[in-house]
Scaffold this active site. Structure first.
Site, PDB file in Angstrom:
ATOM      1  N   SER A   1       0.835  -1.094  -0.081  1.00 52.29           N
ATOM      2  CA  SER A   1      -0.009  -0.094   0.077  1.00 52.29           C
ATOM      3  C   SER A   1       1.022   1.347   0.141  1.00 52.29           C
ATOM      4  O   SER A   1       2.060   1.167  -0.320  1.00 52.29           O
ATOM      5  CB  SER A   1      -1.045   0.013   1.211  1.00 52.29           C
ATOM      6  N   ASN A   2       0.353   2.426   0.204  1.00 49.24           N
ATOM      7  CA  ASN A   2       1.150   3.622   0.418  1.00 49.24           C
ATOM      8  C   ASN A   2       0.624   4.525   1.426  1.00 49.24           C
ATOM      9  O   ASN A   2      -0.500   4.219   2.272  1.00 49.24           O
ATOM     10  CB  ASN A   2       1.111   4.311  -1.102  1.00 49.24           C
TER      11      ASN A   2
END
Ligand code: CTP
Length: 218
Positions: free
Chosen positions: A21-22
């Site tokens: 993810s980020n």
């Protein structure tokens, strides 16, 4: 007008307990949804996992992966006058999602990744969207050049360009400062301010681009 907004990160599973993810907090997208609602527009917000609550009056569709976000956009895009793609969609996902938790047997582990669906890039070509299309560009160098190139390549009417090399703005921050890139090389700079204030300005810019003020109609 009727607006579709994507927001937040996506999560691409590796195994039942891990994902890629980020750092996107979703704040810019949620601020846009709130500002659009306040201005009297009908808003569908398609959001990856965030800790924010949806602004009152907004139709919230929660998704996890890029594929789920693509499917939700495909379902809700038709009939929208404008679409704002502010989500930080993962560009790659693991090719194989293992069914059981990965055990640490080897010293090194290589993950094979494949491209996810380019949702913004599909809006015109695959999804046939004809409304006002707004994308975001997060860049660390040559901000305007890259944003203008993205505007043309993805068939957008506006790119909101974000210099993510500066601390305190953009990703996971309460404030932002952006440059709007428009066709024909035109740009509008929106100085550093809270994401709430910036969102109001952006929604006003988008509505006046779609429905020009009466005084400017010949
Ligand atoms: N976007 C999307 N689907 C993806 C990736 C991005 O809809 N799979 C959208 C984002 O919501 C944003 C814009 O595309 O509006 C960002 O474009 P992208 O080309 O991914 O820009 P960067 O993430 O800056 O990537 P790069 O410069 O590496 O191409």
């Amino acid at each position: 007008m009727r607006l579709l907004i994507t927001a937040g990160p996506t999560r691409e599973p590796i195994d039942p307990v891990r994902f890629l993810s980020n750092r996107s907090s979703g704040r810019m997208g949620y601020a846009l949804a709130e500002a659009a609602c306040e201005a009297g527009h009908v808003v569908v917000l398609i959001s990856g996992p965030v800790t924010l609550s949806a602004p009152e009056g907004v139709t919230l569709i929660k998704v996890e992966t890029a594929r789920e976000m693509f499917d939700a956009v495909q379902t809700h895009l038709s009939g929208c006058d404008a679409a704002i793609f502010s989500a930080a969609v993962a560009d790659y996902r693991p090719v194989n999602v293992v069914a059981q938790k990965l055990k640490k047997t080897a010293d090194k582990l290589t993950l094979e990744l494949e491209r996810t669906e380019d949702i913004l890039g599909s809006a015109r070509s695959k999804l046939g969207f004809q409304g006002f299309l707004v994308g975001f560009a997060a860049e660390t160098e040559n901000l305007i050049v890259h944003a203008q190139e993205k505007l043309e390549r993805k068939g957008c009417d506006m790119i909101v360009a974000n210099d993510v090399s500066q601390s305190g703005i953009g990703f996971d921050s309460a404030e932002n400062e952006v440059t709007l890139c428009l066709p024909g090389g035109r740009t509008i700079h929106l100085p550093r301010q809270s994401k709430t204030a910036l969102a109001r300005e952006l929604i006003a810019c988008i509505s006046s681009s779609i429905q020009p003020p009466e005084s400017s109609i010949q």
